[in-house]
Scaffold this active site. Structure first.
Site, PDB file in Angstrom:
ATOM      1  N   ASP A   1      41.763  46.487  47.246  1.00  0.00           N
ATOM      2  CA  ASP A   1      41.922  46.035  45.859  1.00  0.00           C
ATOM      3  C   ASP A   1      41.811  47.180  44.870  1.00  0.00           C
ATOM      4  O   ASP A   1      41.986  46.973  43.671  1.00  0.00           O
ATOM      5  CB  ASP A   1      40.845  44.997  45.520  1.00  0.00           C
ATOM      6  CG  ASP A   1      40.850  43.859  46.508  1.00  0.00           C
ATOM      7  OD1 ASP A   1      41.946  43.375  46.811  1.00  0.00           O
ATOM      8  OD2 ASP A   1      39.779  43.471  46.983  1.00  0.00           O
TER       9      ASP A   1
ATOM     10  N   ASP B   1      41.310  38.706  44.250  1.00  0.00           N
ATOM     11  CA  ASP B   1      41.402  38.797  45.685  1.00  0.00           C
ATOM     12  C   ASP B   1      40.757  37.519  46.239  1.00  0.00           C
ATOM     13  O   ASP B   1      40.067  36.813  45.509  1.00  0.00           O
ATOM     14  CB  ASP B   1      40.635  40.047  46.121  1.00  0.00           C
ATOM     15  CG  ASP B   1      40.624  40.230  47.602  1.00  0.00           C
ATOM     16  OD1 ASP B   1      41.679  39.990  48.197  1.00  0.00           O
ATOM     17  OD2 ASP B   1      39.583  40.617  48.144  1.00  0.00           O
TER      18      ASP B   1
END
Lengths: 355, 1105
Positions: B756, B381
């Site tokens: 995530d 991420d």
């Protein structure tokens, strides 16, 4: 002095924040793992690597140690004097040799005379062994067929579950000692004479003392033994406790290999080279149905045990091989030296395409 | 299917949906035992051991006491069941906490405090500021007169800015007191996991307004686990509850993860099992033949002439039991133990403690540490993972003057401070825009400081920076803003706010200076949205250059502009704006259009550059891990440009000419296809070049590519080592992980936000950063770390060591089991193939569980290379990635070694203990001690670093073997009474042991030495270098420094590309030769190339194996 300062500074509130951030915040947070060399995997370690020097000298050292031991073992083995007499065929009369099994199972007198020549001086004690070949004392059916409880303890007389099929007689009474091992007790017997003089064989102390004391009960007497239809081996005197039935005790120490020797007795006098020994043996034990061999062995002993060249030869061989390896490594090392840990061997330090 | 929600209806007949009870549990009290046992028994190994244990109950065939298998088996089951129960209990506790949270809801027309779990579909739920939303709600009222409220959706999609939610038009204007009496019907779709979509209709029942159907979109909802911010209260109707909420549907059940090492061990176990079956068959048949031909002649065995029907099976089954130790029962226990320790080492590691927050690293999943060492792809991420997620104003360019370029911080630039002090008008205007052109709310705290609450972190950064330059935004009083500038208060009245939308990419405010009464339009926005609106005469060149320069540095840029408005102009526009605002059709479009009418002829004031600071050590970490052959993909919800900038600044992709970015975009299937094909073609051309090629794709194109051009995209994924995916949704992230997994790559996903979570759960290894976006990711992850840079240590040190150690441990476990098993087989060959065990039960059990397990367990302390060497030569990780230390061929080596050692031990023992010495118990102990001696030396030879514990374990174990056996030999009741004492008194015993050790280890040592010196692996070389302190260390030291230096200058020395965007056009338009020429043969980058080649070839090797 320092110890006085610490509490005040930690209670300093926002002012001490700067100090906190520089120092490891051990005081602030208990979540932080405690430091120890173990938890950080930082225990001091020695990291040996295989350098040529080290390896070659290790092999040389082994050579230096092994060759003398090998020589000593060989000498020890050669010092042992051994007389082996294989008799299972010779002790059957010529006319019965066609059907040995019938002969051995017949009930006649099976006495047999053998002559042993002493070629070398034998110091006492001389051990008398019988050797059986191709005899599977380690067969699973056989090796399990015994009851240690019963042998040790009179109260566990009926503990015969492992002994099948030699656990009970046909009428259901318990056999002591039960099981196949005891049932098949070796029953050839030997008597020795030299120059028509009887050579006494000491049959005491041929078994392990620990077995006599702890494995075989002093108050356990043979019972219903060899009373069934099928007679396996030797009969036992029912008035002697098992702890004194040394032939049985020796036999019950099962052998791990199909070829084995068991101690029959000890001759407590020296035998001189040239002596002729007459052996009168009762050839009772049936090894004929499975082509087993029977041997009578008279042997002295050394610090390594009986006559056995294996250890000596093995030591010499291994020592020699190590010497050979040490030489080979030395030669390679001298002819083609190679720097250890040379970073140029790392392929990522080489030009592309090297891999 | 539609779901009909009756608002505020207490009639239970409508209550057909689940209540709001959240449950993440796997078991209940009642089904725990059967379900857990069933799960455990679905594993092949457990079934096998159970079968063996059951067979052992049959005394006819068992060679040993059944307790020797039942004991360990029950222990293993108990341990794993306890662990499962404990985990489930913790899940239960956290669920309970969420379920029992008190919320305000309407019950029978009265507002009541109820527990969150009692919310039913259709209930009206009240929320106050900073409350967590307990279930999915449709808004019907807020404290804001315009029906707005703000939510923070970080837990859902990871975006930290505040989002505006608005009540449906039908509910507009309902009185506060009447809200809890509202009745109506909401038609909405069945629960799904799409958090960007909600297409429903609302119809209120009389007496509330019209009977018209009012459409509801995602803008009208409050989703579970969001937080209400900057809004006093809000209320809504529950539409989805419990596990049926959008979040609940998103939350997949995490599957238990199996490491590659485990899979390999399972495979090897399977192979051994087959081998075992073959051995059993052969020996079984041989045993039966021998029995019929030979054993029947052995009268002393008394074989019955006719056996029971199963007679033929007895011998094979005996051998099956005899050989069952081939598969070591202890391996599961040992592996679980050492894996637990690996995890503990991670928890304990002081070097992975985040100093700022004192958060240590944590391994939540204790079972997969080895996989860390085998990672091939890292999917990361961006925000909060690579960056701090903390915006800081760094530089600015005001009317052509650059501030902050020298020292990197405009706030400390004396020129700027002086300019502020001298009240340079441009600078003042610039600061004014910074301070008030926003939707920030200042909150006075008790200690006098001001807390700014902002929708976007950029605005917060600007306001903070303005405050730092003495333009302090003090108070917001309705529409009046108080600015404190150099101790004098200036007041502005905000007349209109022209909101930011992602289409407009700018926001403006119209303010009135309360002193002078003048009207101003203040604008800020992306350069492409502001610069075209510049007044005709103004030169925007310097500004675009500034933007360009800042972008190259990875800074986020905002252009600030202003214009003085005429009263008339404003009045005229204001009417239009109001009209547009109340439009029912195409409101957004009309507002945008109206805004445009005001936002022109702007005077550009300057460019502000904001840094979302990279976390410490991110570029170094990425560089090291890339050297280690790990490929990086960045998956972010952020904008393309920002993503690319960050990617450039953290070594993710190299700047031109080394790196090249290929864009894949398009709105339609065809466009995407063309773009994809073009990129693929370029990739194929450049794949032979030492070029750092990456592709960039956005969420929309990705959706199309994954759906319609799966194959092409797969190929692209295989070719490309680096990728940047922007604007992707959480489920797309998970899809990408899935894609890489389907290519049989080991993936690691790292992220910090709730968005995530799915990717983290999907990947082989999930790493969460316990960062600012809360702990969702860290909780869902297998590992949580405080900072991205710890990833390096996690992989290179912990992952690598874990892999090496497990590789040794597992193979060694098989080795020792095979050793003892081969001896049993050999012995059966000389015992009439009858299945006699040479060893007694106690020895066998102790051999597996005790004698051979302890020394090897201490192997968890073994380090083949020091941590420093590994960090300097991350390439060494290839050995782990490619599974070089545990694969069928290394296993074959161990197999051969055990066979060799079994022969050595057996042959030597039966020859030296022949004839009068061949007593069963004695021989058994001689053979066993021979094995133990060899074990000790094998472990010693394979140990790379001896700590005191290893010495203790290896040699102490040897001593312990004798002590234990002496003790057992002293018990008169034991079968081996006095045996050990007798043996230890015999010189021949010790001579035999010595011979076994030398004959067994000599060849192994010679072979190892030869390989080590003349065919060394990279690990060997590094070890030698490390030990001998050769030039390698200095080489390693110099290298990173020079690289670091190069990196530092690189952003400044970039040759200016023609286009302003740092995204380079796909190369295809040029001829490929041109690029090749531009790349000299002596390029300093062959280092990287060779490694990437290596990596791929290793990967191939691995796959081939």
């Amino acid at each position: 002095m320092n110890s006085n300062n610490t509490p005040s500074s930690s209670a300093g509130g926002p002012g001490s924040a700067a100090a906190d951030s520089t120092a490891p915040p051990t005081t602030r947070n208990s979540k932080r793992p405690k430091y120890s060399r173990f938890t950080q995997q930082e225990l001091p370690a020695c990291k040996p690597i295989l350098t040529p020097k080290w390896v070659i000298s290790a092999f040389m050292l082994v050579t230096v140690i092994f060759i003398p031991i090998g020589v000593a073992s060989l000498f020890a083995s050669h010092d042992v004097v051994e007389i082996i007499d294989r008799y299972e065929t010779d002790c059957i009369p010529e006319d019965s040799r066609k059907d040995k099994i019938a002969y051995i199972q017949s009930s006649g007198d099976k006495t047999c005379n053998r002559i042993l020549n002493v070629t070398k001086h034998m110091k006492h004690p001389i051990y008398v062994y019988y050797q059986l070949d191709n005899y599977y004392q380690n067969h699973r059916r056989y090796v399990k067929s015994r009851s240690d409880q019963q042998l040790r303890d009179r109260d566990s007389e009926n503990d015969t579950s492992a002994c099948k099929p030699e656990d009970k007689t046909a009428n259901g009474s318990t056999i002591v000692p039960c099981g196949l091992i005891a049932w098949s007790l070796f029953n050839d017997s030997y008597s020795f004479s030299r120059n028509n003089q009887n050579l006494s064989v000491n049959k005491h102390g041929i078994s392990w003392k620990s077995d006599r004391d702890h494995k075989f009960g002093k108050d356990v007497f043979p019972k219903n033994f060899q009373s069934g239809g099928l007679i396996g081996g030797k009969h036992l005197n029912e008035s002697i406790p098992l702890s004194e039935q040394e032939d049985l005790i020796v036999w019950m120490r099962t052998a791990a290999l199909p070829t084995f020797r068991k101690l029959y007795g000890k001759i407590e006098v020296d035998l001189v080279a040239g002596d002729v020994i007459n052996v009168t043996l009762q050839n009772n034990y049936n090894t004929y149905s499975f082509n087993g061999k029977k041997k009578l062995v008279l042997s002295t002993t050394s610090w390594l045990g009986g006559k056995n060249d294996f250890l000596g030869i093995a030591y010499l061989t291994v020592g020699g091989l190590c010497f050979f390896l040490a030489m080979v490594f030395t030669i390679i090392y001298l002819v083609k030296p190679r720097r250890l840990g040379d970073p140029s061997y790392l392929s990522w330090n080489r030009n592309p395409g090297g891999h | 299917m539609k779901r009909c929600v009756y608002i505020n209806d207490d009639d239970l007949s409508h209550d057909i949906y689940c209540d709001n009870r959240i449950s993440n549990r796997k078991y209940t009290v009642w089904n725990f035992l059967p379900k857990n046992l069933w799960e455990q028994f679905s594993r092949f190994m457990n079934q096998y051991f159970l079968l063996i244990a059951c067979l052992q109950l049959w005394s006819l065939i068992t060679p040993v006491n059944p307790a020797s298998t039942w004991g360990p088996l029950i222990l293993i089951f108990a341990v794993s069941a306890t662990k499962e129960a404990w985990d489930d209990y913790n899940r239960y506790l956290s669920d309970k906490k969420a379920n029992e949270k008190e919320v305000w809801a309407v019950r029978h027309g009265v507002k009541k405090h109820i527990q969150a779990q009692d919310i039913h579909v259709g209930n009206i739920v009240w929320l106050r500021e900073n409350d967590e939303v307990p279930c999915d709600l449709v808004l019907i009222g807020t404290s804001d007169p315009q029906g707005l409220c703000y939510v923070e959706t970080a837990a859902l999609d990871g975006e930290t800015d505040l989002k505006t939610r608005v009540i449906p038009s039908a509910c507009m204007g309902i009185d506060f007191d009447l809200l809890h009496k509202v009745k109506g019907l909401i038609e909405c779709p069945e629960p799904d996991k799409d958090i960007r979509r909600f297409d429903a209709n609302l119809r209120l029942f009389p007496p509330f307004l019209d009977n018209d159907v009012c459409p509801i979109t995602i803008k009208n909802t409050l989703l579970q686990s969001c937080y209400l911010r900057n809004t006093e209260w809000a209320c809504g109707v529950a539409v989805y509850t419990g596990n049926e909420t959008k979040l609940g549907m998103t939350r997949g059940v995490p599957e238990p993860k199996l490491t590659a090492v485990d899979a390999m061990i399972d495979k090897l176990t399977g192979a051994i099992f087959v081998f075992q079956l073959v051995v059993v068959m052969v020996l079984g048949v041989a045993g039966n033949i021998w029995k019929d031909t030979e054993a029947r002649k052995l009268w002393y065995v008394e074989y019955p002439t006719k056996g029971p029907w199963y007679e033929l099976l007895v011998i094979p089954l005996r051998f099956e039991l005899l050989c069952s130790i081939m598969i070591p029962i202890s391996i599961k226990v040992s592996l679980d133990l050492v894996k637990g320790l690996y995890a503990k080492f991670i928890d304990w590691d002081n070097k992975m403690v985040d100093q700022e927050t004192s958060t240590p690293a944590h391994a939540a999943n204790t079972a997969i540490s080895e996989d860390l060492g085998q990672v091939e792809y890292i999917l990361t991420d961006k925000t909060g993972t690579l960056t701090e997620n903390q915006m800081i104003f760094k530089r600015c360019c005001i009317s052509g003057t650059f501030y902050g370029n020298e020292i990197g911080d405009a706030l400390k630039d004396e020129d700027l401070v002086n300019a502020v002090a001298t009240r340079s008008p441009d600078v003042i205007h610039f600061l004014t825009v910074m301070a008030i052109c926003n939707t920030v709310v200042p909150i006075q705290r008790q200690n006098g400081t001001i807390l700014y609450k902002a929708q976007s972190q950029d605005e917060e950064a600007l306001v903070h920076a303005a405050a730092g330059l003495h333009m302090v935004f003090v108070k917001k009083n309705g529409n009046v803003l108080d600015i404190n500038f150099n101790a004098s208060v200036i007041q502005y009245e905000v007349l209109d706010t022209l909101e930011f939308t992602s289409d407009r990419k700018r926001m403006s405010v119209v303010v009135k200076d309360c002193q002078s009464g003048k009207l101003f339009l203040l604008s800020k926005g992306a350069d492409e949205a502001i610069l075209p609106c510049a007044s005709t005469g103004q030169q925007t060149r310097t500004f675009s250059e500034a933007v360009e320069q800042y972008s190259q540095l990875g800074l986020r840029t905002l252009c600030l502009a202003w214009r003085e408005l005429e009263e008339d102009e404003y009045q005229e526009w204001s009417l239009m704006f109001k009209e547009a605002n109340s439009a029912l059709v195409d409101r957004d479009w009309r507002i945008a259009e109206v805004c445009q009418r005001l936002e022109h002829h702007l005077q550009i004031l300057g460019v502000a550059a904001i840094e979302d600071r990279l976390q410490d050590g991110v570029p170094e970490t990425i560089e090291t891990l890339r050297k280690a052959g790990i490929n990086f993909w960045m998956l972010t919800g952020d904008k393309q440009n920002t993503a690319i900038q960050i990617a450039l600044s953290c070594n993710f992709v190299s700047p031109e000419p080394k790196g090249q970015l290929l864009l894949i975009n398009g709105k339609t299937g065809d466009e995407v296809r063309q773009s994809l094909e073009r990129v693929l073609l370029t990739m194929r051309i450049t794949s032979s070049e030492p070029k750092d090629v990456a592709f960039v794709i956005d969420g929309w194109a990705l959706e199309i590519a994954l759906k319609h051009h799966h194959k092409a995209f797969m190929e692209l994924a295989l070719l490309s080592k680096t990728a940047i995916c922007c604007r992707v949704t959480p489920s797309q992230k998970a899809q990408l992980v899935e894609l890489l997994k389907s290519c049989e790559y080991r993936t690691l996903a790292i992220g910090d936000g709730g968005n995530d979570v799915r990717m983290i759960q999907q990947a082989h290894i999930g790493v969460g950063i316990s960062g600012r976006e809360g702990l969702q990711a860290a909780r869902a992850a297998d590992y949580s770390i405080g900072k991205f840079r710890f990833l390096k240590r996690l992989i290179l040190v912990h992952g690598r060591y874990s892999y090496n150690r497990t590789a040794f441990l597992s193979q060694y476990s098989f080795y020792k089991s095979l050793l003892i098993c081969f001896i049993q087989i050999f012995f059966s060959l000389i015992s009439g193939v009858s299945g006699t065990s040479l060893f007694n039960s106690v020895s066998l059990m102790a051999y597996n569980v005790f004698y051979t397990s302890v020394p090897v367990l201490v192997n968890v302390l073994d380090k083949d290379l020091s941590e420093r060497t590994v960090m300097q030569h991350p390439q060494i990780l290839f050995y782990c990635q490619a599974g070089r230390l545990l694969n069928p061929s290394t296993f074959a080596g161990w197999f051969g070694r055990s066979l060799f050692h079994a022969i050595v031990v057996f042959v030597i023992c039966i020859h030296s203990y022949a004839f009068e010495k061949s007593e069963m118990e004695e021989l058994s102990m001689v053979v066993l001690s021979g094995c133990i001696w060899l074990q000790a030396f094998v472990v010693a030879l394979e140990t790379n670093s001896f700590t005191i514990l290893q010495h203790l374990a290896i040699w102490g174990n040897l001593v312990a073997f004798y002590v234990i056996n002496w003790i057992v030999s002293a018990l008169p009741s034991s079968g081996m009474y006095t045996i050990m004492f007798r043996l230890c008194r015999q010189p021949s015993y010790w001579i035999t042991m010595f011979l076994i050790v030398v004959a067994g280890m000599g060849p192994v040592l010679a072979l190892k030495y030869f390989r080590y010196t003349y065919r060394p692996s990279k690990i060997n070389i590094l070890r030698q270098a490390e030990r001998l302190g050769g030039p390698i260390l200095s080489l390693g030291n110099i290298e990173p420094q020079s690289r670091a230096f190069e990196k530092e200058v690189s952003p400044l020395s970039i040759s200016q590309p023609k286009s302003r965007s740092p995204v380079y056009e796909p190369l295809l338009s040029d001829s490929p030769n041109a690029i090749r020429r531009s790349f000299g043969p002596g390029a300093p980058f062959d280092f990287f190339q060779s490694q990437s080649r290596l990596s791929s070839s290793y990967a191939r090797n691995c796959k081939d194996n």
